[in-house]
Motif scaffolding. Structure first.
Motif, PDB file in Angstrom:
ATOM      1  N   HIS A 128     -15.875  51.700  54.107  1.00  0.00           N
ATOM      2  CA  HIS A 128     -15.562  50.625  53.430  1.00  0.00           C
ATOM      3  C   HIS A 128     -15.938  50.826  51.769  1.00  0.00           C
ATOM      4  O   HIS A 128     -17.078  51.515  51.521  1.00  0.00           O
ATOM      5  N   ARG A 129     -15.325  50.316  50.982  1.00  0.00           N
ATOM      6  CA  ARG A 129     -15.692  50.375  49.613  1.00  0.00           C
ATOM      7  C   ARG A 129     -17.030  49.990  49.256  1.00  0.00           C
ATOM      8  O   ARG A 129     -17.852  50.769  48.383  1.00  0.00           O
ATOM      9  N   ARG A 130     -17.514  49.055  49.656  1.00  0.00           N
ATOM     10  CA  ARG A 130     -19.108  48.672  49.449  1.00  0.00           C
ATOM     11  C   ARG A 130     -20.063  49.863  49.729  1.00  0.00           C
ATOM     12  O   ARG A 130     -21.235  49.822  49.412  1.00  0.00           O
ATOM     13  N   ALA A 131     -19.655  50.503  50.838  1.00  0.00           N
ATOM     14  CA  ALA A 131     -20.848  51.516  51.347  1.00  0.00           C
ATOM     15  C   ALA A 131     -20.632  52.939  50.649  1.00  0.00           C
ATOM     16  O   ALA A 131     -21.347  53.801  51.129  1.00  0.00           O
ATOM     17  N   VAL A 132     -19.390  53.027  49.915  1.00  0.00           N
ATOM     18  CA  VAL A 132     -19.297  54.602  49.177  1.00  0.00           C
ATOM     19  C   VAL A 132     -20.342  54.980  48.516  1.00  0.00           C
ATOM     20  O   VAL A 132     -20.850  56.031  48.543  1.00  0.00           O
ATOM     21  N   PRO A 133     -21.082  54.189  47.684  1.00  0.00           N
ATOM     22  CA  PRO A 133     -22.259  54.579  46.855  1.00  0.00           C
ATOM     23  C   PRO A 133     -23.495  55.275  47.975  1.00  0.00           C
ATOM     24  O   PRO A 133     -24.176  55.959  47.555  1.00  0.00           O
ATOM     25  N   GLN A 134     -23.500  54.964  49.284  1.00  0.00           N
ATOM     26  CA  GLN A 134     -24.463  55.407  50.130  1.00  0.00           C
ATOM     27  C   GLN A 134     -23.830  56.652  50.828  1.00  0.00           C
ATOM     28  O   GLN A 134     -24.594  57.220  51.816  1.00  0.00           O
ATOM     29  N   MET A 135     -22.853  57.212  50.639  1.00  0.00           N
ATOM     30  CA  MET A 135     -22.336  58.462  51.321  1.00  0.00           C
ATOM     31  C   MET A 135     -23.040  59.651  50.379  1.00  0.00           C
ATOM     32  O   MET A 135     -23.385  59.446  49.419  1.00  0.00           O
TER      33      MET A 135
END
Length: 493
Positions: free
Chosen positions: A333-340
């Motif tokens: 999900h877009r909200r989780a991309v920074p945590q990839m």
């Protein structure tokens, strides 16, 4: 675009539509701060001039020229030149290139080129003519692929271009402006709160340091805040941060800055590795803080780029990433991309630089067999317990060709299940999603997983199990083939 309408092979003036608001490319340029109040703007081929008038109302120094609607308009060099849906109405390939060349010659800082794309074919009725479509209104449309547009612009301008969204490309005159744009796209900005006195200004400095892992440079402090701490020397500011900032937050800030910098340097290499002195001052500061040298930073970024080609490494990164991993791809999900992991963020950014990242996407897909980046839209993701797929847009990283698929209007669309798998474990809605999935498993809805991927199959399984959804709650159906018709409503989760 010729200066005389007599040379036109079609009624190009009829393609100048009336809009209720700003054109999409202009909205993108404003959003990305490509257009700013201290920059002049030329709309080259401005049509009816609506974008120019709206920019004027917004206090921008904007002017336009059009061979039909504004032949006496100003065709003077400008900081920003907009070439908005002009190339696709020109029938002759040579003339398209000449029009692009003229627009570039008038560009001081950045040229913004936009064209209609091949997936809009259903919206254009007419007969095939040369490399486009001649409509019943005697207008012409050449629909571009994202790769074709990029190659054309790069060939004519001699500069590598960047795409903020499919169908729009930016071409910068200087490395300084291009690198500043990339920094805005890849490196998280600190939002300074308004300070009214010395104490609040100091608190904001501490907040910046905890977010970035280092004290701010003078150039990074807002003009209204700087006078409130002007008596502090650089050394005093550093000691203040060391004494007052939370050490754990400082360490986390340094980690974020390190990863953001590697991402930035990895992307910037596609236009040639810049010199350290060419980088924005904030990026230079991050490099000096996070790495022993610029050479080390570049070497680490280069290793990341090489790892994108390593299937085993990518699979390992995906196994340790937030998101749903399948046999062929990772969905996040877009909200989780920074945590990839940063290598996966770099993978996604490479796709976006090549073809543009579409607006209103919320699910990212990264293939680990082959290299393909896709963005999908599931409207009402948070409100709909099982959102329907609206569209997907993907780019093949081996040839940079892109493809768009629309599912809106279809009778039996793909839907999502187990939404908690796409978001981070600490996501605001994750617990609610998990409760729903648990109730659905308990009710037997996932007994036949091959049947529930599409709307009709899912509805059939809901009926078989005698349940229905009310928001993110699963309840017994009031009138169902399973159980009695007058059974009391019972929540399963």
């Amino acid at each position: 675009m010729t200066e005389s309408t007599l040379e036109w092979g079609s009624a190009r003036d009829r393609t100048a539509i009336r809009r209720s608001g700003l054109s999409m490319p202009l909205r993108m340029a404003l959003r990305d701060r490509v257009i700013a109040t201290d920059r002049t703007v030329l709309d080259y081929g401005c049509g009816r001039g609506e974008d120019v008038r709206r920019l004027g109302h917004m206090q921008f120094d904007a002017y336009g020229w059009d061979p039909y609607y504004a032949p006496e308009g100003r065709r003077e060099p400008a900081d920003v030149v907009m070439l908005t849906y002009v190339l696709n109405v020109i029938e002759d390939v040579t003339e398209r290139m000449e029009t692009l060349r003229r627009a570039w010659s008038l560009t001081n800082k950045v040229l913004v080129v936009s064209c209609r794309l091949v997936w809009e074919r259903a919206q254009v009725s007419g007969e095939e003519r040369n490399d486009g479509i001649l409509t019943s209104r005697d207008t012409f449309q050449h629909l571009f692929t994202t790769n074709e547009l990029r190659v054309l612009v790069e060939d004519v301008t001699g500069q590598r271009c960047l795409s903020p969204t499919p169908g729009v490309v930016y071409v910068f005159r200087t490395d300084e402006d291009r690198l500043a744009y990339l920094a805005r796209e890849t490196i998280a900005r600190h939002e300074w709160a308004i300070s009214s006195d010395h104490a609040s200004a100091i608190a904001e400095v501490i907040s910046f340091a905890e977010a970035k892992g280092r004290p701010p440079l003078l150039e990074e402090i807002p003009p209204e805040t700087a006078p409130l701490i002007a008596e502090l020397t650089r050394s005093e500011l550093i000691r203040l941060v060391q004494r007052s900032a939370n050490p754990t937050r400082l360490a986390d800030g340094t980690k974020r800055s390190t990863l953001d910098t590697l991402l930035y340097l990895g992307i910037s290499i596609f236009n040639g590795r810049p010199r350290l002195s060419d980088l924005p001052v904030s990026v230079q500061a991050d490099i000096r803080h996070c790495f022993s040298s610029y050479r080390e930073a570049c070497a680490r970024a280069d290793r990341l780029l090489l790892k994108i080609r390593d299937d085993t490494y990518i699979r390992g990164a995906m196994s340790n990433s937030v998101g749903k991993l399948t046999a062929t791809a990772l969905y996040t999900h877009r909200r989780a991309v920074p945590q990839m992991p940063v290598v996966l963020r770099l993978y996604e950014h490479c796709g976006s630089v090549a073809a543009g990242r579409p607006d209103e996407w919320n699910i990212l897909k990264l293939d680990h067999r082959g290299r393909r980046v896709s963005w999908s839209s599931y409207p009402e993701f948070d409100k709909d317990p099982h959102p329907r797929l609206a569209w997907t847009f993907g780019v093949d990283m081996t040839n940079l060709e892109s493809k768009h698929q629309s599912f809106e209007g279809r009778d039996n669309r793909p839907i999502l299940h187990r939404k908690e798998e796409f978001v981070a474990p600490d996501d605001t809605y994750a617990a609610k999603y998990r409760r729903l999935t648990s109730a659905e498993v308990k009710a037997g809805l996932y007994t036949n997983p091959t049947l529930i991927g599409l709307e009709h199959g899912w509805e059939a399984e809901l009926g078989r199990c005698g349940v229905e959804l009310r928001g993110h709650r699963l309840v017994k159906r009031r009138s169902s083939n399973v159980g009695t018709a007058n059974a009391a409503e019972q929540e399963h989760g």
